[in-house]
Scaffold this motif. Structure first.
Motif, mmCIF file in Angstrom:
data_model
loop_
_atom_site.group_PDB
_atom_site.id
_atom_site.type_symbol
_atom_site.label_atom_id
_atom_site.label_comp_id
_atom_site.label_asym_id
_atom_site.label_seq_id
_atom_site.Cartn_x
_atom_site.Cartn_y
_atom_site.Cartn_z
ATOM 1 N N GLU A 17 118.001 30.839 -66.546
ATOM 2 C CA GLU A 17 117.231 30.190 -65.484
ATOM 3 C C GLU A 17 116.220 31.146 -64.862
ATOM 4 O O GLU A 17 115.092 30.764 -64.581
ATOM 5 N N ARG A 18 116.619 32.409 -64.692
ATOM 6 C CA ARG A 18 115.690 33.371 -64.103
ATOM 7 C C ARG A 18 114.549 33.693 -65.063
ATOM 8 O O ARG A 18 113.420 33.950 -64.624
ATOM 9 N N VAL A 19 114.826 33.701 -66.368
ATOM 10 C CA VAL A 19 113.761 33.956 -67.343
ATOM 11 C C VAL A 19 112.730 32.842 -67.302
ATOM 12 O O VAL A 19 111.512 33.084 -67.396
ATOM 13 N N ARG A 20 113.181 31.600 -67.141
ATOM 14 C CA ARG A 20 112.256 30.457 -67.113
ATOM 15 C C ARG A 20 111.571 30.288 -65.765
ATOM 16 O O ARG A 20 110.600 29.535 -65.666
ATOM 17 N N SER A 21 112.041 30.957 -64.741
ATOM 18 C CA SER A 21 111.487 30.773 -63.401
ATOM 19 C C SER A 21 110.071 31.336 -63.319
ATOM 20 O O SER A 21 109.752 32.350 -63.964
ATOM 21 N N PRO A 22 109.182 30.720 -62.529
ATOM 22 C CA PRO A 22 107.824 31.262 -62.371
ATOM 23 C C PRO A 22 107.772 32.477 -61.444
ATOM 24 O O PRO A 22 106.702 33.058 -61.265
ATOM 25 N N ILE A 23 108.894 32.855 -60.865
ATOM 26 C CA ILE A 23 108.946 33.971 -59.932
ATOM 27 C C ILE A 23 109.798 35.080 -60.542
ATOM 28 O O ILE A 23 110.931 34.839 -60.987
ATOM 29 N N ALA A 24 109.270 36.287 -60.571
ATOM 30 C CA ALA A 24 110.009 37.457 -61.039
ATOM 31 C C ALA A 24 110.657 38.134 -59.834
ATOM 32 O O ALA A 24 109.984 38.441 -58.838
ATOM 33 N N VAL A 25 111.953 38.338 -59.908
ATOM 34 C CA VAL A 25 112.727 38.927 -58.815
ATOM 35 C C VAL A 25 113.381 40.202 -59.328
ATOM 36 O O VAL A 25 114.037 40.204 -60.389
ATOM 37 N N ARG A 26 113.218 41.290 -58.568
ATOM 38 C CA ARG A 26 113.854 42.572 -58.891
ATOM 39 C C ARG A 26 114.642 43.037 -57.667
ATOM 40 O O ARG A 26 114.175 42.906 -56.530
ATOM 41 N N VAL A 27 115.797 43.578 -57.924
ATOM 42 C CA VAL A 27 116.710 43.984 -56.853
ATOM 43 C C VAL A 27 116.323 45.395 -56.412
ATOM 44 O O VAL A 27 116.441 46.366 -57.189
ATOM 45 N N ALA A 28 115.872 45.521 -55.164
ATOM 46 C CA ALA A 28 115.542 46.838 -54.609
ATOM 47 C C ALA A 28 116.773 47.497 -53.998
ATOM 48 O O ALA A 28 117.065 48.664 -54.269
ATOM 49 N N VAL A 29 117.499 46.750 -53.160
ATOM 50 C CA VAL A 29 118.723 47.262 -52.538
ATOM 51 C C VAL A 29 119.764 46.171 -52.667
ATOM 52 O O VAL A 29 119.585 45.073 -52.137
ATOM 53 N N GLU A 30 120.855 46.457 -53.382
ATOM 54 C CA GLU A 30 121.898 45.458 -53.584
ATOM 55 C C GLU A 30 122.723 45.257 -52.331
ATOM 56 O O GLU A 30 122.971 44.132 -51.899
ATOM 57 N N HIS A 31 123.159 46.339 -51.719
ATOM 58 C CA HIS A 31 123.987 46.236 -50.515
ATOM 59 C C HIS A 31 123.848 47.552 -49.744
ATOM 60 O O HIS A 31 124.214 48.614 -50.240
ATOM 61 N N GLN A 32 123.314 47.443 -48.545
ATOM 62 C CA GLN A 32 123.100 48.645 -47.724
ATOM 63 C C GLN A 32 123.518 48.331 -46.301
ATOM 64 O O GLN A 32 123.066 47.358 -45.706
ATOM 65 N N GLU A 33 124.352 49.173 -45.757
ATOM 66 C CA GLU A 33 124.855 48.980 -44.396
ATOM 67 C C GLU A 33 124.234 50.047 -43.497
ATOM 68 O O GLU A 33 124.348 51.254 -43.746
ATOM 69 N N GLU A 34 123.581 49.636 -42.435
ATOM 70 C CA GLU A 34 122.926 50.516 -41.485
ATOM 71 C C GLU A 34 123.960 51.103 -40.512
ATOM 72 O O GLU A 34 125.083 50.587 -40.381
ATOM 73 N N PRO A 35 123.587 52.159 -39.799
ATOM 74 C CA PRO A 35 124.513 52.750 -38.816
ATOM 75 C C PRO A 35 124.959 51.774 -37.731
ATOM 76 O O PRO A 35 126.076 51.857 -37.219
ATOM 77 N N ASP A 36 124.098 50.834 -37.393
ATOM 78 C CA ASP A 36 124.483 49.854 -36.371
ATOM 79 C C ASP A 36 125.322 48.709 -36.934
ATOM 80 O O ASP A 36 125.620 47.747 -36.219
ATOM 81 N N GLY A 37 125.693 48.747 -38.215
ATOM 82 C CA GLY A 37 126.521 47.717 -38.828
ATOM 83 C C GLY A 37 125.746 46.608 -39.516
ATOM 84 O O GLY A 37 126.349 45.681 -40.081
ATOM 85 N N THR A 38 124.421 46.661 -39.519
ATOM 86 C CA THR A 38 123.609 45.636 -40.177
ATOM 87 C C THR A 38 123.649 45.817 -41.683
ATOM 88 O O THR A 38 123.478 46.926 -42.190
ATOM 89 N N ILE A 39 123.879 44.740 -42.398
ATOM 90 C CA ILE A 39 123.919 44.762 -43.861
ATOM 91 C C ILE A 39 122.597 44.213 -44.382
ATOM 92 O O ILE A 39 122.123 43.156 -43.951
ATOM 93 N N GLN A 40 122.000 44.939 -45.304
ATOM 94 C CA GLN A 40 120.688 44.560 -45.825
ATOM 95 C C GLN A 40 120.758 44.358 -47.330
ATOM 96 O O GLN A 40 121.453 45.084 -48.041
ATOM 97 N N TYR A 41 119.969 43.333 -47.803
ATOM 98 C CA TYR A 41 119.716 43.085 -49.219
ATOM 99 C C TYR A 41 118.207 43.001 -49.372
ATOM 100 O O TYR A 41 117.532 42.263 -48.639
ATOM 101 N N MET A 42 117.627 43.771 -50.297
ATOM 102 C CA MET A 42 116.178 43.837 -50.455
ATOM 103 C C MET A 42 115.801 43.494 -51.884
ATOM 104 O O MET A 42 116.464 43.946 -52.832
ATOM 105 N N TYR A 43 114.736 42.681 -52.006
ATOM 106 C CA TYR A 43 114.283 42.219 -53.317
ATOM 107 C C TYR A 43 112.771 42.320 -53.389
ATOM 108 O O TYR A 43 112.049 42.099 -52.401
#
Length: 522
Positions: free
Chosen positions: A421-447
């Motif tokens: 499905e991702r190959v056929r999608s018109p949008i290319a998505v690359r994972v920059a940050v899979e799982h990152q937790e900040e000092p204040d407890g915030t969890i980030q996902y970056m693409y």
């Protein structure tokens, strides 16, 4: 005497003279009146006959009447009067003409086309039709019809009970002589009504649909009269439907045990077909769900393009708020209806309705703003992440997870489908940050996200592409942050129902390198 008085006296004198002349004319005798000229248009008035002429006319009339009576007496001697001075009953005035026959009524053309029959000549031949006397009757056909009727009556007739009990037909269950002859003729089964009611597990009737669904029988097998005798009955739902085919339960079970080997084998085959049917249904549902997700993303971007085309080029998208009212079908076109809600000097507002099959499936309210660089602005700073070329794509990540040892086969299949499905999608998505937790407890996902094979567009249409991006990875990131997983069970199960979607896109340019910042809220 004055002139007016003299004129009045003269006029009165003239009227008196005229009245006297008319009076004298009326009292004159018929002979003394003047005759009218034959040249005038009115017919001439003949003078009255003299007494001599009147007497001669009367004599001639009596002579003619006497001659007529003499001529009639010579032609028909029976016209003489009887003792009571009356004509005999058989006397006629005409020597040649007999009694007049009644003439038939003329055909009325207003009645159209019809056939005339003389019902007095109709006879009943007991063949179901009325025929005329002169028509030939097919005696051979009537004889054959009567013979067939006797055969049907003989076939429907219940067999007599033999005096010897050993020779009489008996019920196979209770040995009763009161058997159901319909079961005997159709199903070749000797059973009484009481046993049918007491043992429905053996003698109840099954429909064709029940035999196909419960015992996995086919149409050719059920149409075989010798292997599967059946009773035809009128369909109770509608008279124009095909006749119902009814089967006896114990005969159906015997045929099914012989076909599948045993009841256990039939149950195993039933479960296998049921699981395959469920698997096909789930596969079809997953395919429709993927198409629906793709269509949902397209609805946001297409609605935004429609709204952008309905505003002046100097305005750019400021914010949008949309609702998904019902699911969309990928097989039916969507009509977008634009409503110009407000036109201001700095802001304009547009409302978009997506209509499919006559129903509103999507509503969006978007605001456009004229650029004001002097106004203060705020956005999150660009984080420090790897370049897109150094990051792993979504399809590679799914394939890597599918090749991981110890993964369940069903999960492996799901990962492979997501990779395709991702190959056929018109949008290319690359994972920059899979799982990152900040000092204040915030969890980030970056693409990193990029449109595939799409040329460069102006800023307004780049924001439409951002609208397509806004429905990707946002809600799944929120679920993973809370420890929820799609396909999980119990407290970790994830069920997503999204109806409200709000985005605040902005586009900034620094040294010809555009940066797309997107804030999405659900």
């Amino acid at each position: 005497m004055s002139v007016p008085e003299f004129g009045a006296i003269l006029l009165l004198t003239l009227f008196a003279t005229l009245h006297y002349i008319l009076l004298c004319y009326n009292i004159m005798s018929e002979a003394q009146r003047p005759s009218i000229s034959p040249t005038q248009a009115t017919p001439s008035i003949q003078p009255l006959s003299t007494p001599e002429q009147t007497r001669q006319i009367e004599i001639n009339r009596l002579r003619a009447k006497a001659a007529q009576r003499l001529k009639e007496s010579e032609r028909s001697p029976s016209d003489k009067s009887n003792a009571y001075n009356k004509r005999p009953l058989n006397a006629t005035t005409s020597p040649t003409a007999g009694p007049s026959k009644p003439q038939p009524l003329k055909r009325d053309s207003r009645l159209g086309t019809y056939f005339e029959y003389d019902l007095s000549k109709m006879v009943n031949t007991k063949g179901g039709f009325l025929v005329e006397d002169g028509q030939e009757i097919d005696e051979e056909r009537i004889r054959k019809e009567k013979a067939r009727e006797r055969e049907r009556a003989k076939q429907d007739q219940e067999p007599p009970i033999a005096l010897d009990p050993a020779q009489s037909l008996k019920c196979r269950e209770c040995q009763s002589l009161d058997i159901d002859h319909q079961f005997r003729k159709v199903f070749k089964c000797l059973v009484c009504k009481k046993c049918q009611d007491d043992m429905p597990e053996k003698y109840s009737l099954l429909t064709k649909t029940e035999c196909k669904e419960d015992y996995l029988l086919t149409d050719p097998e059920m149409r075989d009269e010798e292997a599967m005798p059946h009773l035809l009955k009128a369909n109770p739902h509608k008279s124009t439907y095909a006749n119902m085919m009814l089967y006896v339960r114990y005969q159906v079970e015997e045929f099914a045990w012989k076909k599948w080997g045993s009841p256990e084998a039939l149950d195993a085959e039933y479960e296998r077909r049921k699981s395959e049917k469920k698997k096909k249904k789930n596969k079809k549902f997953e395919e429709s769900l993927r198409e629906l997700r793709k269509k949902t993303k397209e609805i946001i971007s297409q609605a935004l393009v429609s709204a952008t085309n309905a505003v002046d080029r100097q305005f750019s998208l400021h914010s949008l708020h949309c609702y998904f009212l019902t699911s969309a079908s990928p097989a039916t076109p969507i009509v977008y209806e634009i409503d110009r809600v407000r036109n201001g000097r700095s802001y304009v507002t547009r409302a978009v309705k997506a209509i499919q099959n006559g129903r509103v499936i999507f509503v969006m309210l978007c605001s456009f703003q004229k650029p004001e660089p002097w106004q203060p602005g705020h956005q999150s700073p660009m984080p420090s992440v790897k370049a897109p070329e150094e990051c792993e794509s979504d399809e590679d990540r799914y394939l890597r997870m599918a090749q991981k040892e110890g993964t369940h086969p069903k999960v492996v299949e799901v990962y492979k489908q997501m990779a395709v499905e991702r190959v056929r999608s018109p949008i290319a998505v690359r994972v920059a940050v899979e799982h990152q937790e900040e000092p204040d407890g915030t969890i980030q996902y970056m693409y990193w996200m990029k449109a595939k094979n799409i040329p460069n567009y102006d800023a307004p249409f780049q924001k439409c592409i951002l609208g397509y991006f806004s429905d990707m990875h946002f809600i799944s990131s929120a679920g993973r942050t809370l420890g929820l997983r799609r396909g999980g069970r119990g407290p970790t199960a994830l069920s997503m129902v999204v109806s409200d979607h709000q985005s605040l896109p902005s586009l900034h340019s620094a040294q010809n390198n555009p940066t797309l910042n997107l804030a999405s809220q659900r």
